[in-house]
Write an enzyme that holds these catalytic residues in place. Sequence first.
Site, PDB file in Angstrom:
ATOM      1  N   CYS A   2       0.870  -1.167   0.000  1.00  0.00           N
ATOM      2  CA  CYS A   2       0.000   0.000   0.000  1.00  0.00           C
ATOM      3  C   CYS A   2       0.908   1.218   0.000  1.00  0.00           C
ATOM      4  O   CYS A   2       2.115   1.093   0.134  1.00  0.00           O
ATOM      5  CB  CYS A   2      -0.843   0.060   1.262  1.00  0.00           C
ATOM      6  SG  CYS A   2      -1.940  -1.354   1.470  1.00  0.00           S
ATOM      7  N   CYS A 239      12.566  -4.980   2.399  1.00  0.00           N
ATOM      8  CA  CYS A 239      12.039  -5.863   1.353  1.00  0.00           C
ATOM      9  C   CYS A 239      12.789  -5.659   0.045  1.00  0.00           C
ATOM     10  O   CYS A 239      12.723  -4.589  -0.566  1.00  0.00           O
ATOM     11  CB  CYS A 239      10.558  -5.555   1.135  1.00  0.00           C
ATOM     12  SG  CYS A 239       9.874  -6.358  -0.328  1.00  0.00           S
ATOM     13  N   SER A 287       7.564  -3.132 -16.127  1.00  0.00           N
ATOM     14  CA  SER A 287       8.404  -3.525 -15.002  1.00  0.00           C
ATOM     15  C   SER A 287       9.765  -4.090 -15.421  1.00  0.00           C
ATOM     16  O   SER A 287      10.709  -4.059 -14.647  1.00  0.00           O
ATOM     17  CB  SER A 287       7.665  -4.539 -14.136  1.00  0.00           C
ATOM     18  OG  SER A 287       7.303  -5.658 -14.908  1.00  0.00           O
ATOM     19  N   ASP A 349      12.210  -9.771 -18.016  1.00  0.00           N
ATOM     20  CA  ASP A 349      11.175  -9.311 -17.090  1.00  0.00           C
ATOM     21  C   ASP A 349      11.750  -9.295 -15.677  1.00  0.00           C
ATOM     22  O   ASP A 349      12.784  -9.909 -15.409  1.00  0.00           O
ATOM     23  CB  ASP A 349       9.929 -10.198 -17.159  1.00  0.00           C
ATOM     24  CG  ASP A 349       8.669  -9.444 -16.721  1.00  0.00           C
ATOM     25  OD1 ASP A 349       8.784  -8.306 -16.218  1.00  0.00           O
ATOM     26  OD2 ASP A 349       7.557  -9.994 -16.887  1.00  0.00           O
ATOM     27  N   ASP A 350      11.040  -8.620 -14.794  1.00  0.00           N
ATOM     28  CA  ASP A 350      11.590  -8.439 -13.448  1.00  0.00           C
ATOM     29  C   ASP A 350      11.342  -9.630 -12.542  1.00  0.00           C
ATOM     30  O   ASP A 350      12.105  -9.891 -11.626  1.00  0.00           O
ATOM     31  CB  ASP A 350      10.985  -7.194 -12.793  1.00  0.00           C
ATOM     32  CG  ASP A 350       9.507  -7.383 -12.549  1.00  0.00           C
ATOM     33  OD1 ASP A 350       8.730  -7.337 -13.517  1.00  0.00           O
ATOM     34  OD2 ASP A 350       9.118  -7.636 -11.389  1.00  0.00           O
ATOM     35  N   CYS A 438      15.188  -8.501   3.481  1.00  0.00           N
ATOM     36  CA  CYS A 438      14.348  -9.691   3.545  1.00  0.00           C
ATOM     37  C   CYS A 438      14.241 -10.232   2.130  1.00  0.00           C
ATOM     38  O   CYS A 438      13.912  -9.495   1.200  1.00  0.00           O
ATOM     39  CB  CYS A 438      12.951  -9.342   4.057  1.00  0.00           C
ATOM     40  SG  CYS A 438      11.819 -10.767   3.995  1.00  0.00           S
ATOM     41  N   CYS A 441      10.699 -14.342  -0.033  1.00  0.00           N
ATOM     42  CA  CYS A 441       9.933 -14.820  -1.192  1.00  0.00           C
ATOM     43  C   CYS A 441      10.808 -15.649  -2.134  1.00  0.00           C
ATOM     44  O   CYS A 441      10.301 -16.434  -2.933  1.00  0.00           O
ATOM     45  CB  CYS A 441       9.261 -13.657  -1.915  1.00  0.00           C
ATOM     46  SG  CYS A 441      10.376 -12.317  -2.396  1.00  0.00           S
TER      47      CYS A 441
HETATM   48  P1  5GP Z   1       3.446 -14.143 -14.253  1.00  0.00           P
HETATM   49  O1  5GP Z   1       4.086 -14.570 -15.522  1.00  0.00           O
HETATM   50  O2  5GP Z   1       4.101 -14.729 -13.077  1.00  0.00           O
HETATM   51  O3  5GP Z   1       1.964 -14.416 -14.304  1.00  0.00           O
HETATM   52  O4  5GP Z   1       3.557 -12.560 -14.157  1.00  0.00           O
HETATM   53  C1  5GP Z   1       4.819 -11.958 -14.168  1.00  0.00           C
HETATM   54  C2  5GP Z   1       4.617 -10.478 -14.111  1.00  0.00           C
HETATM   55  O5  5GP Z   1       3.974 -10.111 -12.905  1.00  0.00           O
HETATM   56  C3  5GP Z   1       5.934  -9.706 -14.149  1.00  0.00           C
HETATM   57  O6  5GP Z   1       5.918  -8.833 -15.248  1.00  0.00           O
HETATM   58  C4  5GP Z   1       5.955  -8.905 -12.868  1.00  0.00           C
HETATM   59  O7  5GP Z   1       6.348  -7.581 -13.147  1.00  0.00           O
HETATM   60  C5  5GP Z   1       4.547  -8.926 -12.407  1.00  0.00           C
HETATM   61  N1  5GP Z   1       4.428  -8.928 -10.946  1.00  0.00           N
HETATM   62  C6  5GP Z   1       5.205  -9.489 -10.006  1.00  0.00           C
HETATM   63  N2  5GP Z   1       4.754  -9.258  -8.772  1.00  0.00           N
HETATM   64  C7  5GP Z   1       3.649  -8.522  -8.918  1.00  0.00           C
HETATM   65  C8  5GP Z   1       2.741  -7.918  -7.994  1.00  0.00           C
HETATM   66  O8  5GP Z   1       2.853  -8.045  -6.771  1.00  0.00           O
HETATM   67  N3  5GP Z   1       1.750  -7.166  -8.562  1.00  0.00           N
HETATM   68  C9  5GP Z   1       1.599  -7.017  -9.905  1.00  0.00           C
HETATM   69  N4  5GP Z   1       0.626  -6.269 -10.394  1.00  0.00           N
HETATM   70  N5  5GP Z   1       2.431  -7.578 -10.787  1.00  0.00           N
HETATM   71  C10 5GP Z   1       3.441  -8.315 -10.302  1.00  0.00           C
HETATM   72 MG    MG Z   2       5.543  -6.786 -15.115  1.00  0.00          MG
END
Ligand code: 5GP
Ligand code: MG
Length: 452
Positions: A2, A239, A287, A349-350, A438, A441
């Site tokens: 948040c 974090c 991202s 990707d991140d 931390c 995850c």
């Molecule tokens: P996945 O392939 O795992 O479904 O999605 C990966 C994407 O989710 C990545 O581009 C990453 O930036 C995004 N992502 C990771 N953590 C979060 C989060 O807490 N919230 C949102 N909105 N996106 C996330």
């Molecule tokens: Mg993303």
Amino acid sequence: MCAIFGIVDHHEASSLCYLGLHSLQHRGQEGAGIVSTDGSEPFAYRKKGHVSEVFSSGTLHRLKGTAAIGHTRYSTTGANTMANLQPLLMKSGLGWVAVSHNGNLINAPTITANLEKQGSIFQSTNDTEVIIHLMARSGQQEISEALIHALKLVEGAYSLLVLSRESLIAVRDPYGFRPLITGTLNGSRVFASESCAFDLIGAKYEREIEPGEMMIVPFNRPKGLKSLFPFEKKERKRCVFEYIYLARPDSLLFGENVHEMRKALGRKLAKEQPAPDAEVVLPVPDSGVAAAIGFAEESKIPFDMGIIRSHYIGRTFIEPRQSTRDVGVRLKLNAVGPTLKNKSIVVVDDSVVRGTTSRKIMKMLREAGARKIHFRVSAPPTTHSCFYGIDTPTRQELLASSSAIEAVRQFIGCDTIGYLSLEGLMEVAENKAGKGFCHACFSGKYPTESTG
Ligand code: 5GP
Ligand code: MG
């Protein structure tokens, strides 16, 4: 996750709070709220939706006074309902108290159950309400003493702003999981989750609220603020995922710029997981952009945009229903054919969470004509749920928690996959921002004794 924002001693407190929340919108899109005060009554407004939809000039006008705190919500504990929107505002023997909270209290369910047995009535399913109940029952007369009493009983992550008739109090838990910074705006005291909020309103960044620190700004002497360290000292555990994904790239977070950190992670990723035959580096926007720039820099492979993101929808991942998420991915991203047709590409990707977005992206890139796809991720595999304020799914839903790397590759549908190692991540983060993160995850090493 948040966002929180607060300001003391300014004649346009609620308007500035609104602007601050607007720039922190990325930290939570379910709802927003502000509580302001003129030093006697509280004025409150909270609603579901984005900051710009929640407030109108009329509502801001009614949020009178020279002090205000605000919140944007992203649900971790508690459903997405009106009652769970913050700042929470409640009245007790201490008078009224409003609280904005970023983080998650691990032992809130146990405390709630105990208090309910003793007759307490909770208005929300929000972990934050526990703090107000514990304050009310503390037997203390002073708000700050009551707050210290309450916080000594909770465990977990909290960056808090607490507004009352007499003061604004900012606190960060002893681990410092979530960020919280302070600064000044023409002599007024301001607080925010990230510095991008200060940039927007022209406030001067001063410093972080330290892990375990409580800063009290009394309304009758706003410049005579007090800083205390009332809790048992812990090793700081900021974090690391804030750097990887959560924070805005233009923010100074834990003392370092987020964009520069992400580029450094991308450079490290290119060293650890090269893709020598690739002809172009393409980020998954938004991202993955910074890490892809770093990857391109280090690998000397040209950077380009091969995926375009529509900016007219929010971060779909945050929406709690699976059905909307699926539509969201298709609405959100599209391939730019010419940059990748018949090419061997590196897609950066991140992070990968469930893998469902990544899988759709790979399919889309293949349909657009990519010949070979090297997928690179600027974080380690996400294997464990977060109990400190990020809405990571349960372990079962985390792709990497049960699948070996080859199974992950097959599920996502890329030709090669490479994650940044935990050691690599820590080396980059600690080099820039010092020790004390931390990474539960990625490692399952939870700093607190109890977890969820
Ligand atoms: P996945 O392939 O795992 O479904 O999605 C990966 C994407 O989710 C990545 O581009 C990453 O930036 C995004 N992502 C990771 N953590 C979060 C989060 O807490 N919230 C949102 N909105 N996106 C996330
Ligand atoms: Mg993303």
